[in-house]
Scaffold this active site. Sequence first.
Site, PDB file in Angstrom:
ATOM      1  NE  ARG A 241      -4.257  -1.441   0.024  1.00 52.11           N
ATOM      2  CZ  ARG A 241      -4.383  -2.491  -0.785  1.00 52.11           C
ATOM      3  NH1 ARG A 241      -3.410  -2.812  -1.622  1.00 52.11           N
ATOM      4  NH2 ARG A 241      -5.483  -3.226  -0.769  1.00 52.11           N
ATOM      5  CD  GLU A 270      -3.001   3.305  -5.472  1.00 46.04           C
ATOM      6  OE1 GLU A 270      -2.074   2.851  -4.795  1.00 46.04           O
ATOM      7  OE2 GLU A 270      -3.967   2.643  -5.858  1.00 46.04           O
ATOM      8  CG  HIS A 288      -3.038  -0.683  -6.914  1.00 45.84           C
ATOM      9  ND1 HIS A 288      -3.481  -0.035  -5.778  1.00 45.84           N
ATOM     10  CD2 HIS A 288      -2.926  -1.982  -6.549  1.00 45.84           C
ATOM     11  CE1 HIS A 288      -3.632  -0.898  -4.788  1.00 45.84           C
ATOM     12  NE2 HIS A 288      -3.302  -2.096  -5.243  1.00 45.84           N
TER      13      HIS A 288
END
Length: 329
Positions: A241, A270, A288
């Site tokens: 993450r 993000e 991602h």
Amino acid sequence: MTRWPVLVTRRLPPRPMAAVLERFDADVWEGPPEAIPRDELLRRIRGKPGAITLLTERVDAEFLDAAGPDLRIVANYAVGFDNIDVDECTRRGVMATNTPDVLTETTADLAWALLMAAARRIAEGDRYLRARTPWTWGPEMMLGQDVHDATLGLVGFGRIGQALARRAKGFGMRIVYYDVFRPPAEVEKALGARYLEFDDLLGEADFISIHVALTPETRHLFGAEQFRRMKPTSVLVNSSRGPVIDEAALAHALRAGEIFAAGLDVFEKEPEVHPGLLELDSAVIVPHLGSATVATRDAMGMLAVENLVAALEGRPPPTLINPEVLEKA
Ligand code: DGY
């Protein structure tokens, strides 16, 4: 068979999508490719007993209030569930599930690809040629770092960390790891992995790959101080993450040559990427993509649907995060 009304916050791949539509009265967010807007999410969840959510949706007290007392399950289409307030779900008797295992190998493949690309300057070389830059082969042109026989430091030694270790063994790498949970000795032995304290790992590893969940303890686990402890030749990979890394500090460390390169699949804010990273050839960045293969996204969808069906039919979902809910019931 009751056709429960459920919310699906983004169109799923074909097979799981068909499975949802066959079994449920599904309200599917078909909007633009962006995540469902918050107000739309809160409006559409009202009165539903179940939902398939993505990592882009915050499942918190506000969401649970909006859903009301009928909500029984939130089936997250991801292994990570930092978008879900699990304690709040448990307090309200709502089951939360994720999609572990089915994406382990695929995510490890991507982490490995980033490691190789960052070490050997693959993305930079590709951009160089596309820019039609004149070049001739030379002894010191675009030199990278050797992967084979180097030391890989895994921060987080769960399923995906261990899958990366298996790949690294094939490259003759030494494996060291840090995790708050120590695996059984057989796992260490099979992978030839040695436990190190976090600070020791930072100084010893040539490559560091991050595989921790995002928690208050792991937020900004990597910042200015950690980059200073790493080798100037080292490569950092993150497929966990984004907020585990302080991105501004990383951009500074790369620019200052405190570390050699970084391969990043995830970002602190993000979908934004820190502008400092966008300017650096030493940062390999992808949007991602950890679990993004046809087969894996299909498998994640099928597991999310299985969780949803089980919960609404009164059976324990296969990958329940908060089994306390069942104990309470
Ligand atoms: C996850 O599952 O948590 C990934 O980040 C997306 O597949």
